[in-house]
Design an enzyme around this catalytic site. Sequence first.
Site, PDB file in Angstrom:
ATOM      1  CB  THR A 137       0.989 -30.953 -18.510  1.00  0.00           C
ATOM      2  OG1 THR A 137       0.958 -29.633 -17.932  1.00  0.00           O
ATOM      3  CG2 THR A 137       1.255 -30.856 -20.002  1.00  0.00           C
ATOM      4  CG  MET A 229       5.314 -28.574 -18.184  1.00  0.00           C
ATOM      5  SD  MET A 229       5.345 -30.366 -18.511  1.00  0.00           S
ATOM      6  CE  MET A 229       5.132 -31.021 -16.849  1.00  0.00           C
ATOM      7  CG  HIS A 230      -0.340 -27.155 -14.295  1.00  0.00           C
ATOM      8  ND1 HIS A 230      -0.853 -27.439 -13.045  1.00  0.00           N
ATOM      9  CD2 HIS A 230      -0.335 -28.330 -14.966  1.00  0.00           C
ATOM     10  CE1 HIS A 230      -1.145 -28.725 -12.972  1.00  0.00           C
ATOM     11  NE2 HIS A 230      -0.829 -29.283 -14.122  1.00  0.00           N
ATOM     12  CD  GLU A 231       1.040 -19.858 -14.884  1.00  0.00           C
ATOM     13  OE1 GLU A 231       0.744 -18.921 -15.650  1.00  0.00           O
ATOM     14  OE2 GLU A 231       0.382 -20.140 -13.867  1.00  0.00           O
ATOM     15  CG  PHE A 234      -4.573 -26.119 -15.652  1.00  0.00           C
ATOM     16  CD1 PHE A 234      -5.953 -26.025 -15.596  1.00  0.00           C
ATOM     17  CD2 PHE A 234      -3.955 -27.098 -14.890  1.00  0.00           C
ATOM     18  CE1 PHE A 234      -6.706 -26.877 -14.802  1.00  0.00           C
ATOM     19  CE2 PHE A 234      -4.700 -27.957 -14.090  1.00  0.00           C
ATOM     20  CZ  PHE A 234      -6.074 -27.845 -14.051  1.00  0.00           C
TER      21      PHE A 234
END
Length: 249
Positions: A137, A229-231, A234
Amino acid sequence: MTEAVVSLQEIEPGIVQLTMQDRINKNTFSEELVTGLMQSFEFIQANSSYKVVILTGYDSYFASGGTKDGLLAINEGKASFSDLNLYSLALDCKIPVISAMQGHGIGGGFVMGLFADFVILSRESVYTTNFMKYGFTPGMGATYIVPKKLGFSLAEELLLNAANYRGAELEKRGIPFTVLPRAAVMDYALELARQIAEKPRLSLIILKEHLVAPLRKELSKIVEEELAMHEKTFHQAEVRERIVALFGK
């Protein structure tokens, strides 16, 4: 003598031009480029005579976003885009900043340019928020500044689709920025800078502070949400595979 990857020059009284020219890395966010940008904006902030900044790139490149190593470090949990506040240097600068995007603006490079007070694109160049092409994201405040500057519908398309758009196509889509042939971007930026530099420096600083205060206030919350969101997105194995494949082995 090697050329500095970031060049800072007062081209006329009160007008400073900041040129990104990491030709080896095509203006991706290499350690040298990031350090040069951050040191340059610190110098600009400390200078009491500058009134306006022109931020630009070289040849057909404005800024190209994260490096392969940088993205892999985030994928492996060793770094995050918020480790260095690169994305909002223009927003945080107390004097007006013009993004003269004469060349391609890719991912975080395009987003960084959108945080400026004035944005100029070139018809020939490619602009993309290509985060989702890698499978993660968007970060760098993209989910905030892209809708703010381009409008929600077009921003949603750019962020979800992650496709490439020429400046000429974005112009047809009605973006609220000046779009010119590449060769005309810098001349236009300089004329705009001259108009700004005619004004009293204190008045410029106070008015910019007033205009961007809501953006500065709201951005920190958005960045926290992007990091959350990255957690979730990603660290996927597929993201690593996409990074390696898209950059090439």
